[in-house]
Design an enzyme around this catalytic site. Structure first.
Site, short mmCIF file in Angstrom:
data_model
loop_
_atom_site.label_atom_id
_atom_site.label_comp_id
_atom_site.label_asym_id
_atom_site.label_seq_id
_atom_site.Cartn_x
_atom_site.Cartn_y
_atom_site.Cartn_z
N MET A 1 -7.72 28.61 23.38
CA MET A 1 -7.08 29.59 22.53
C MET A 1 -6.33 30.60 23.38
O MET A 1 -6.61 30.75 24.57
CB MET A 1 -8.13 30.31 21.67
CG MET A 1 -9.10 31.15 22.46
SD MET A 1 -10.24 32.02 21.36
CE MET A 1 -11.11 33.01 22.56
N CYS A 2 -5.40 31.28 22.80
CA CYS A 2 -4.69 32.36 23.47
C CYS A 2 -5.60 33.59 23.51
O CYS A 2 -6.64 33.64 22.87
CB CYS A 2 -3.41 32.70 22.72
SG CYS A 2 -2.30 31.31 22.49
N GLU A 3 -5.19 34.59 24.29
CA GLU A 3 -5.94 35.84 24.31
C GLU A 3 -4.98 37.01 24.20
O GLU A 3 -3.84 36.97 24.68
CB GLU A 3 -6.79 35.96 25.58
CG GLU A 3 -7.95 34.97 25.61
CD GLU A 3 -9.11 35.44 26.46
OE1 GLU A 3 -9.22 36.65 26.73
OE2 GLU A 3 -9.93 34.59 26.84
N SER A 270 -7.34 28.34 18.14
CA SER A 270 -6.21 29.26 18.19
C SER A 270 -5.41 29.02 19.45
O SER A 270 -5.78 29.48 20.52
CB SER A 270 -6.70 30.70 18.13
OG SER A 270 -7.88 30.87 18.85
N SER A 272 -1.62 28.92 19.51
CA SER A 272 -0.17 29.00 19.29
C SER A 272 0.50 29.78 20.39
O SER A 272 -0.15 30.47 21.15
CB SER A 272 0.10 29.66 17.95
OG SER A 272 -0.46 30.92 17.88
#
Length: 272
Positions: A1-3, A270, A272
């Site tokens: 996931m992004c952060e 997540s 994107s």
């Protein structure tokens, strides 16, 4: 996931400490190696840096981590790509102008097959995140007056965020420089530092800072991140559906809405 990483402060403050910790997760202590970006508000202006390279090894990120840029509001993002190719146009945060202000947005999550409604704002890249941002901006422009107060904006933003969260994972940071809106469907945490200040140790790098030596007794600095960035401080972990509107380091309005209970189980969560 992004952060994600955001900052809201009552005095111009540099982001070097938190930024250093986050960038280590971009290809070193974490897998978010598909680009990064950061935006610093300075008055009504925005100073932005973007790079599609891993933040842990990016010379630009190293340069930014040593810049004592002072800002009351900042937004940062490190990316693990899923929707959209790895290139400069797809790196967050994204920026658009509305009502004479720069609006900055970063998203952690994925909304498959998202369809943006008709409006003047269009995406430059090919991520669902930028499409969501353009949809959000179009809805604000079409449904709110230019002089909308923060509380009125918050109601509309929460309604939009709730709708996006019904379609997928939607963790976000959004600001126009005056305030910072945060919304959580899966992971987000915050910490507010105020007097008496003390030391803190990054969780992802051997870096310690004594905030007492860097601040005044009147300073209030709040940091919002996907995961806590320090190993020796108590962070406030958001609940699913929780949102907060920050201004000058303080929460001015907050609440919680219902989001799908299986958000944690979505795959990928997540990216994107």
């Amino acid at each position: 996931m992004c952060e994600l990483l955001g900052m809201s402060a009552n005095t111009p403050t540099d982001l070097c400490f938190s930024f250093t910790g986050l960038t280590r997760r971009g290809g070193d202590t974490g897998p978010h190696k598909d680009g990064w970006g950061v935006a610093f508000y300075e008055g009504k202006g925005v100073r932005t840096f973007h790079d599609p390279e891993p933040s842990a090894t990016s010379p630009i990120a190293e340069f930014v981590s040593q810049l004592p840029i002072k800002s009351k509001t900042a937004i940062c993002h490190i990316r693990q790509a899923n929707v959209g190719t790895i290139n400069l146009s797809n790196t967050h945060p994204f920026t658009r102008e509305l009502w004479g202000r720069y609006w900055v947005f970063a998203h952690n999550g994925q909304i498959p097959h998202f369809v943006r409604r008709v409006g003047m704002y269009e995406a430059v890249g090919d991520t669902d995140s930028e499409e969501i941002f353009c949809d959000l901006m179009n809805q604000l422009r079409q449904n709110l007056p230019r002089d909308a107060m923060p509380e009125q904006l918050a109601r509309t933003l929460v309604s939009l965020a709730e709708d996006y969260a019904q379609q997928g994972v939607f963790n976000c940071l959004l600001s126009n420089g005056d305030w910072l809106f945060t919304f959580c469907t899966t992971k987000m945490a915050s910490i507010t530092r105020r007097a008496p200040f003390g030391p803190a140790q990054l969780a992802d790098a051997d870096v310690t800072v004594d905030f007492a030596a860097e601040t005044t007794p009147n300073d209030v600095v709040s940091v919002i991140a996907t995961e806590p960035l320090t190993a020796d401080e108590d962070w406030d972990v958001y609940e699913q559906g929780e949102w907060k509107l920050w201004q000058l380091g303080e929460v001015i309005v907050a609440g919680k809405v219902e989001v799908p209970g299986n958000s944690h189980d979505r795959t990928p969560e997540s990216m994107s």
